[in-house]
Design a protein around this motif. Structure first.
Motif, PDB file in Angstrom:
ATOM      1  N   MET A 152      21.754  21.912  46.083  1.00  0.00           N
ATOM      2  CA  MET A 152      20.814  22.018  47.190  1.00  0.00           C
ATOM      3  C   MET A 152      20.255  20.640  47.545  1.00  0.00           C
ATOM      4  O   MET A 152      19.500  20.049  46.771  1.00  0.00           O
ATOM      5  CB  MET A 152      19.680  22.981  46.832  1.00  0.00           C
ATOM      6  N   THR A 153      20.674  20.127  48.694  1.00  0.00           N
ATOM      7  CA  THR A 153      20.113  18.900  49.263  1.00  0.00           C
ATOM      8  C   THR A 153      19.791  19.209  50.718  1.00  0.00           C
ATOM      9  O   THR A 153      20.168  20.260  51.236  1.00  0.00           O
ATOM     10  CB  THR A 153      21.126  17.731  49.217  1.00  0.00           C
ATOM     11  N   ASN A 154      19.129  18.280  51.379  1.00  0.00           N
ATOM     12  CA  ASN A 154      18.840  18.483  52.805  1.00  0.00           C
ATOM     13  C   ASN A 154      20.135  18.638  53.604  1.00  0.00           C
ATOM     14  O   ASN A 154      20.229  19.468  54.493  1.00  0.00           O
ATOM     15  CB  ASN A 154      18.018  17.315  53.359  1.00  0.00           C
ATOM     16  N   GLU A 155      21.155  17.816  53.249  1.00  0.00           N
ATOM     17  CA  GLU A 155      22.422  17.844  53.978  1.00  0.00           C
ATOM     18  C   GLU A 155      23.171  19.156  53.760  1.00  0.00           C
ATOM     19  O   GLU A 155      23.674  19.756  54.708  1.00  0.00           O
ATOM     20  CB  GLU A 155      23.317  16.669  53.561  1.00  0.00           C
ATOM     21  N   SER A 156      23.258  19.610  52.494  1.00  0.00           N
ATOM     22  CA  SER A 156      23.995  20.850  52.218  1.00  0.00           C
ATOM     23  C   SER A 156      23.249  22.048  52.817  1.00  0.00           C
ATOM     24  O   SER A 156      23.869  22.964  53.357  1.00  0.00           O
ATOM     25  CB  SER A 156      24.227  21.032  50.717  1.00  0.00           C
ATOM     26  N   TRP A 157      21.926  22.052  52.737  1.00  0.00           N
ATOM     27  CA  TRP A 157      21.131  23.133  53.324  1.00  0.00           C
ATOM     28  C   TRP A 157      21.401  23.196  54.834  1.00  0.00           C
ATOM     29  O   TRP A 157      21.650  24.261  55.384  1.00  0.00           O
ATOM     30  CB  TRP A 157      19.641  22.903  53.068  1.00  0.00           C
ATOM     31  N   TYR A 158      21.359  22.040  55.483  1.00  0.00           N
ATOM     32  CA  TYR A 158      21.569  21.981  56.927  1.00  0.00           C
ATOM     33  C   TYR A 158      22.964  22.476  57.302  1.00  0.00           C
ATOM     34  O   TYR A 158      23.126  23.238  58.257  1.00  0.00           O
ATOM     35  CB  TYR A 158      21.358  20.543  57.431  1.00  0.00           C
ATOM     36  N   LEU A 159      23.974  22.056  56.540  1.00  0.00           N
ATOM     37  CA  LEU A 159      25.352  22.464  56.828  1.00  0.00           C
ATOM     38  C   LEU A 159      25.498  23.983  56.756  1.00  0.00           C
ATOM     39  O   LEU A 159      26.027  24.611  57.672  1.00  0.00           O
ATOM     40  CB  LEU A 159      26.323  21.808  55.846  1.00  0.00           C
ATOM     41  N   VAL A 160      25.023  24.584  55.662  1.00  0.00           N
ATOM     42  CA  VAL A 160      25.162  26.032  55.485  1.00  0.00           C
ATOM     43  C   VAL A 160      24.312  26.772  56.520  1.00  0.00           C
ATOM     44  O   VAL A 160      24.787  27.708  57.167  1.00  0.00           O
ATOM     45  CB  VAL A 160      24.770  26.459  54.049  1.00  0.00           C
ATOM     46  N   ARG A 161      23.079  26.349  56.684  1.00  0.00           N
ATOM     47  CA  ARG A 161      22.151  27.037  57.581  1.00  0.00           C
ATOM     48  C   ARG A 161      22.647  27.035  59.025  1.00  0.00           C
ATOM     49  O   ARG A 161      22.392  27.954  59.791  1.00  0.00           O
ATOM     50  CB  ARG A 161      20.776  26.365  57.489  1.00  0.00           C
ATOM     51  N   ASN A 162      23.377  25.973  59.413  1.00  0.00           N
ATOM     52  CA  ASN A 162      23.836  25.851  60.799  1.00  0.00           C
ATOM     53  C   ASN A 162      25.282  26.271  60.988  1.00  0.00           C
ATOM     54  O   ASN A 162      25.880  25.967  62.021  1.00  0.00           O
ATOM     55  CB  ASN A 162      23.587  24.425  61.304  1.00  0.00           C
ATOM     56  N   LEU A 216      32.564  27.808  57.031  1.00  0.00           N
ATOM     57  CA  LEU A 216      31.860  26.945  56.085  1.00  0.00           C
ATOM     58  C   LEU A 216      32.855  26.094  55.298  1.00  0.00           C
ATOM     59  O   LEU A 216      32.667  24.886  55.146  1.00  0.00           O
ATOM     60  CB  LEU A 216      30.998  27.782  55.139  1.00  0.00           C
ATOM     61  N   GLU A 217      33.943  26.706  54.819  1.00  0.00           N
ATOM     62  CA  GLU A 217      34.949  25.961  54.059  1.00  0.00           C
ATOM     63  C   GLU A 217      35.582  24.866  54.913  1.00  0.00           C
ATOM     64  O   GLU A 217      35.807  23.755  54.440  1.00  0.00           O
ATOM     65  CB  GLU A 217      36.014  26.916  53.509  1.00  0.00           C
ATOM     66  N   ARG A 218      35.849  25.167  56.189  1.00  0.00           N
ATOM     67  CA  ARG A 218      36.420  24.156  57.092  1.00  0.00           C
ATOM     68  C   ARG A 218      35.437  23.012  57.324  1.00  0.00           C
ATOM     69  O   ARG A 218      35.813  21.837  57.330  1.00  0.00           O
ATOM     70  CB  ARG A 218      36.824  24.791  58.419  1.00  0.00           C
ATOM     71  N   ALA A 219      34.172  23.337  57.536  1.00  0.00           N
ATOM     72  CA  ALA A 219      33.156  22.304  57.778  1.00  0.00           C
ATOM     73  C   ALA A 219      32.983  21.416  56.540  1.00  0.00           C
ATOM     74  O   ALA A 219      32.849  20.194  56.666  1.00  0.00           O
ATOM     75  CB  ALA A 219      31.824  22.953  58.154  1.00  0.00           C
ATOM     76  N   VAL A 220      32.991  22.013  55.358  1.00  0.00           N
ATOM     77  CA  VAL A 220      32.854  21.249  54.114  1.00  0.00           C
ATOM     78  C   VAL A 220      34.024  20.273  53.984  1.00  0.00           C
ATOM     79  O   VAL A 220      33.837  19.094  53.655  1.00  0.00           O
ATOM     80  CB  VAL A 220      32.794  22.196  52.892  1.00  0.00           C
ATOM     81  N   GLU A 221      35.232  20.746  54.269  1.00  0.00           N
ATOM     82  CA  GLU A 221      36.412  19.886  54.171  1.00  0.00           C
ATOM     83  C   GLU A 221      36.369  18.777  55.226  1.00  0.00           C
ATOM     84  O   GLU A 221      36.627  17.611  54.931  1.00  0.00           O
ATOM     85  CB  GLU A 221      37.673  20.733  54.340  1.00  0.00           C
ATOM     86  N   ARG A 222      36.001  19.130  56.444  1.00  0.00           N
ATOM     87  CA  ARG A 222      35.960  18.168  57.547  1.00  0.00           C
ATOM     88  C   ARG A 222      34.929  17.064  57.293  1.00  0.00           C
ATOM     89  O   ARG A 222      35.174  15.891  57.591  1.00  0.00           O
ATOM     90  CB  ARG A 222      35.630  18.897  58.853  1.00  0.00           C
ATOM     91  N   LEU A 223      33.789  17.431  56.708  1.00  0.00           N
ATOM     92  CA  LEU A 223      32.713  16.462  56.485  1.00  0.00           C
ATOM     93  C   LEU A 223      32.771  15.810  55.104  1.00  0.00           C
ATOM     94  O   LEU A 223      31.923  14.986  54.776  1.00  0.00           O
ATOM     95  CB  LEU A 223      31.355  17.140  56.677  1.00  0.00           C
ATOM     96  N   GLY A 224      33.731  16.223  54.273  1.00  0.00           N
ATOM     97  CA  GLY A 224      33.854  15.638  52.937  1.00  0.00           C
ATOM     98  C   GLY A 224      32.672  15.964  52.040  1.00  0.00           C
ATOM     99  O   GLY A 224      32.219  15.123  51.268  1.00  0.00           O
ATOM    100  N   MET A 225      32.166  17.194  52.139  1.00  0.00           N
ATOM    101  CA  MET A 225      30.996  17.589  51.347  1.00  0.00           C
ATOM    102  C   MET A 225      31.364  18.525  50.194  1.00  0.00           C
ATOM    103  O   MET A 225      30.538  19.291  49.716  1.00  0.00           O
ATOM    104  CB  MET A 225      29.951  18.244  52.256  1.00  0.00           C
ATOM    105  N   GLY A 226      32.615  18.433  49.724  1.00  0.00           N
ATOM    106  CA  GLY A 226      33.073  19.293  48.641  1.00  0.00           C
ATOM    107  C   GLY A 226      32.341  19.087  47.335  1.00  0.00           C
ATOM    108  O   GLY A 226      32.358  19.958  46.470  1.00  0.00           O
ATOM    109  N   ASP A 227      31.669  17.931  47.189  1.00  0.00           N
ATOM    110  CA  ASP A 227      30.890  17.693  45.975  1.00  0.00           C
ATOM    111  C   ASP A 227      29.523  18.372  46.036  1.00  0.00           C
ATOM    112  O   ASP A 227      28.875  18.565  45.010  1.00  0.00           O
ATOM    113  CB  ASP A 227      30.720  16.198  45.726  1.00  0.00           C
ATOM    114  N   LEU A 228      29.087  18.768  47.233  1.00  0.00           N
ATOM    115  CA  LEU A 228      27.793  19.446  47.386  1.00  0.00           C
ATOM    116  C   LEU A 228      27.936  20.952  47.571  1.00  0.00           C
ATOM    117  O   LEU A 228      27.169  21.728  47.030  1.00  0.00           O
ATOM    118  CB  LEU A 228      27.018  18.861  48.571  1.00  0.00           C
TER     119      LEU A 228
END
Length: 178
Positions: free
Chosen positions: A79-89, A30-42
């Protein structure tokens, strides 16, 4: 859940269910995906609450860290659609804890009790005021505030027990102004 431009997103802690034994893998993926997608604010952080226990094997003591909640990872996120999708998948995640498809965030009290994060409490109580104890062995006792220690989130309260004034150290979350 969509956020409009006038809403300030507030990150909250959510509990994510994982396959048993995959907690560390889920957190690192999850931490790698957040960094790769630039979603550290979510998605701000992921934690696995652990505790240290003393294990005795072959007459030898040793300290061992173990998960307090096996099969779960705590995630602080907006919690947004994008952050939910990232964590859930994320591989190893089986879902969020909540009712149906709606993840339910932890309350501040639950976050403190689970040891995930120390939530800083602001109080509007002054030295000399009367307070009621809300929880613990002295629940419903009334006392007078003697000292306040905001850095430690504690206060000293003089409580009358058995006809004597007794100083008691309490957490901010354990008291309420009368």
């Amino acid at each position: 859940m969509m956020l409009d431009e006038n809403t300030t997103p507030v990150p909250q802690w959510y509990v994510v269910h994982t396959y048993a034994g995959y907690e560390n893998k889920v957190r690192s993926d999850l931490e790698r995906a957040v960094e790769r997608l630039g979603m550290g604010d979510l998605v701000l952080e992921a934690q696995i609450p652990t505790e240290e226990i003393i294990e005795i094997r072959d007459n030898k003591k040793r300290a061992v860290r173990r998960n307090v909640y096996p099969g779960y990872v705590m995630v602080k996120m907006v919690m947004t659609n994008e952050s939910w999708y990232l964590v859930r998948n994320t591989r190893g995640v089986t879902g969020f804890v909540g009712s149906g498809n709606k993840p339910v965030p932890l309350t501040d009290k639950e976050v403190r009790a689970m040891g995930v994060e120390n939530v800083h409490i602001k109080i509007d109580i002054q030295v000399g005021e009367n307070v009621r104890v809300l929880s613990g062995p002295l629940e419903n006792f009334v006392g007078v505030v003697q000292e306040i220690h905001p850095d430690r989130q504690k206060m000293r309260v003089m409580v009358s027990m058995f006809g004597r004034e007794t100083p008691v150290d309490l957490d901010f979350a354990q008291v309420a102004r009368i």
